[in-house]
Design an enzyme around this catalytic site. Structure first.
Site, short mmCIF file in Angstrom:
data_model
loop_
_atom_site.label_atom_id
_atom_site.label_comp_id
_atom_site.label_asym_id
_atom_site.label_seq_id
_atom_site.Cartn_x
_atom_site.Cartn_y
_atom_site.Cartn_z
N ASP A 1 84.94 50.97 55.79
CA ASP A 1 84.38 49.74 55.27
C ASP A 1 85.25 49.68 53.89
O ASP A 1 85.84 50.45 53.65
CB ASP A 1 82.97 50.25 54.90
CG ASP A 1 82.56 51.54 54.40
OD1 ASP A 1 83.41 52.01 53.32
OD2 ASP A 1 81.50 52.23 54.60
N ASP B 1 84.54 49.12 49.76
CA ASP B 1 83.58 49.00 48.63
C ASP B 1 84.40 48.28 47.35
O ASP B 1 85.70 48.52 47.07
CB ASP B 1 83.41 50.40 47.94
CG ASP B 1 82.61 51.17 48.98
OD1 ASP B 1 81.64 50.77 49.57
OD2 ASP B 1 83.09 52.27 49.68
N ASP C 1 85.02 61.10 42.56
CA ASP C 1 85.39 62.10 42.92
C ASP C 1 86.60 62.51 42.98
O ASP C 1 87.28 63.46 42.21
CB ASP C 1 84.54 62.81 44.30
CG ASP C 1 84.72 61.86 45.32
OD1 ASP C 1 85.45 60.83 45.33
OD2 ASP C 1 83.83 61.84 46.26
P1 ATP Z 1 84.48 57.20 53.98
O1 ATP Z 1 85.81 57.27 54.44
O2 ATP Z 1 83.61 57.97 54.55
O3 ATP Z 1 83.90 55.73 53.95
P2 ATP Z 1 84.64 57.09 51.08
O4 ATP Z 1 85.50 57.94 49.99
O5 ATP Z 1 85.04 55.49 51.21
O6 ATP Z 1 84.89 57.88 52.47
P3 ATP Z 1 82.08 56.36 50.32
O7 ATP Z 1 80.81 57.47 50.75
O8 ATP Z 1 81.86 55.13 51.03
O9 ATP Z 1 83.10 57.46 50.74
O10 ATP Z 1 82.00 56.41 48.84
C1 ATP Z 1 83.27 55.22 48.25
C2 ATP Z 1 83.70 55.73 47.04
O11 ATP Z 1 82.48 56.02 45.98
C3 ATP Z 1 84.35 57.02 47.32
O12 ATP Z 1 85.67 56.70 47.34
C4 ATP Z 1 84.58 57.47 45.86
O13 ATP Z 1 85.40 56.99 44.78
C5 ATP Z 1 82.91 57.18 45.36
N1 ATP Z 1 82.01 58.30 45.57
C6 ATP Z 1 81.17 58.38 46.68
N2 ATP Z 1 80.51 59.39 46.51
C7 ATP Z 1 80.82 59.99 45.46
C8 ATP Z 1 80.02 61.12 44.75
N3 ATP Z 1 79.27 62.03 45.24
N4 ATP Z 1 80.88 61.37 43.76
C9 ATP Z 1 81.76 60.78 42.96
N5 ATP Z 1 82.35 59.49 43.54
C10 ATP Z 1 81.74 59.28 44.77
MG MG Z 2 83.78 54.13 52.19
#
Ligand code: ATP
Ligand code: MG
Length: 426
Positions: free
Chosen positions: A30, A32, A122
């Site tokens: 997805d 963001d 993170d």
């Molecule tokens: P995925 O491949 O699972 O989507 P993702 O890194 O995109 O991995 P998401 O949960 O979609 O994970 O979160 C989007 C973004 O928001 C992350 O890349 C990170 O920058 C930030 N983020 C999400 N959760 C946290 C957290 N618990 N602490 C700090 N930053 C976070």
């Molecule tokens: Mg994501």
């Protein structure tokens, strides 16, 4: 999206997993978006959008079936100003103002600048901001270099960041598995000591994380890493304890279950948490059930009581919705019923809605080395057989048990004269 925000005079970036995944050649799950527009301003631009969340509000913009998450840059609250100072030496000028403005003002105002937003993320690989203004990636924390090196590195002080939000422990492991990244040593070191902090996370949030850990297509590797960092036992304490005296067959069983799940996801086949949870909790169930049976409890009752106890204990960590825990227990019940094939039982069982899952579960148990007298093979043949052959299989099953049946019949006969004797005597 980005253009619409830009056109309205705002900054807008794709950030997080979307950018990271494209850079390493994965298909993003997805996208963001991060922007300096407030939720209300975002809403005003996209008619098909909704503001969600209470603590930090974000906007969901709907595009047909897809939802894009748009969040306003987050400010840094008092606690992580230090991280700002230590990490962003390049942005000293800006940070001075953040620092001097910290305290009340910053804490009240939850929205910040892109430089502050970076530090709320993170891992460095998750803090890359892509803009269509000059089609560039803005990188404030050397995330590009870490992506190239395939390294997962925490922004700021790792232990402090895990303490702020222990779910980051799970995120580190999940992303390392998904991306095939090495966890940088300083980021990895606090994982084991901080794992315990996960017990303070609401069980509903841990269920969401459980789903991401095991239903994203790389569950087997995730499982290995969870065990490696001592995190698996925090998520599934009963299972971890039962596996302490494992001869290797539970380990094998869990591995194949995760591998199967990964393969099914890869092939776009359906997967259910009920089945996987039935397997993950099986070692704990067996341990409890055996203990109860040793104490003289009949198998069906022992199974039921053990299931109750194991599920109850697990729910303290991970809240499993009833729509998954009920079928999970039915799969367990099926393990008992599937071993009872006498009379019409086998035929009736075939039509049971949980037969298929129960049978698959049985095969996994046998494949992992559990000795079940060829029960799985029998069911495989039984299902493939025509009605005639099925009856034959049934008969030979009864014949096989003849040595048990005979004495009972004899006793029944010999009881007859006894029973009638007093009657005739009176
Ligand atoms: P995925 O491949 O699972 O989507 P993702 O890194 O995109 O991995 P998401 O949960 O979609 O994970 O979160 C989007 C973004 O928001 C992350 O890349 C990170 O920058 C930030 N983020 C999400 N959760 C946290 C957290 N618990 N602490 C700090 N930053 C976070
Ligand atoms: Mg994501």
């Amino acid at each position: 999206m980005l253009y619409a925000l830009n056109d309205a005079g705002y900054q807008a970036f794709i950030v997080g997993g979307g950018v990271r995944d494209i850079l390493i050649g994965l298909k993003p799950k997805d996208f963001d978006i991060a922007t300096d527009a407030t939720p209300e301003q975002i809403r005003a631009i996209f008619r098909n959008s909704r503001i969600i969340g209470r603590r930090f509000r974000i906007v969901h913009v709907h595009f047909g079936r897809e939802i894009i998450e748009v969040s306003t840059f987050r400010a840094i609250t008092g606690e992580n100003v230090e991280i700002v100072e230590s990490r962003l030496s390049r942005h000293d000028a800006h940070l001075d103002s953040v620092h001097s403005a910290s305290g009340m003002i910053l804490r009240d105002n939850v929205y910040g600048t892109i430089e502050e937003d970076v530090l709320r993320r993170d891992f460095t690989a998750n803090a890359l901001y892509y803009t269509v203004r000059n089609f560039a990636v803005h990188d404030y924390v050397n995330g590009m270099a870490d992506v190239d090196l395939r390294i997962l590195r925490m922004i700021g002080d790792p232990e402090q960041r895990y303490r702020e939000d222990p779910v980051r422990v799970l995120r580190a492991i999940r992303l390392a598995a998904k991306l095939n990244f090495a966890i940088e040593p300083a980021t990895a070191a606090p994982l084991r000591p901080c794992a315990q902090l996960l017990t303070s996370i609401p069980s509903a949030r841990l269920f969401d994380e459980f789903m991401k850990l095991f239903f994203s297509g790389y569950g087997e590797k995730t499982f290995l890493l969870l065990q490696h960092y001592g995190v698996f036992g925090i998520l599934f304490p009963g299972t971890a304890i039962a596996m302490l005296d494992d001869d290797g067959h539970y380990q094998h069983m869990l591995h194949s279950a995760f591998r199967n799940t990964d393969a099914r996801i890869d092939a776009d086949k359906s997967v259910t948490p009920a089945f996987l949870l039935a397997i993950i909790l099986w070692p704990a169930l067996q341990k409890k059930q055996k203990a109860l049976e040793k104490g003289g409890m009949p198998p069906a009752m022992a199974l039921n009581d053990a299931a109750q106890a194991v599920l109850g204990q697990q729910l303290e960590r991970i809240s499993i919705p009833r729509r998954f825990s009920l079928p999970m227990r039915e799969i367990w019940d099926m393990q008992l019923r599937i071993s009872q094939r006498r009379g019409k039982k086998a035929e009736l069982l075939l039509g049971h809605k949980r037969f298929r899952a129960g049978y698959d579960f049985l095969l996994l148990r046998e494949a992992a080395g559990e000795q079940l007298d060829g029960l799985g093979q029998w069911w495989t043949e039984y299902q493939a057989a025509n009605p005639e052959l099925q009856t034959q299989m049934q008969t030979s099953l009864e014949a096989g048990s003849a040595p048990h049946a005979k004495p009972r019949r004899r006793r029944a006969k010999s009881r007859h004269p006894h029973n009638t004797a007093p009657a005739s005597g009176s």
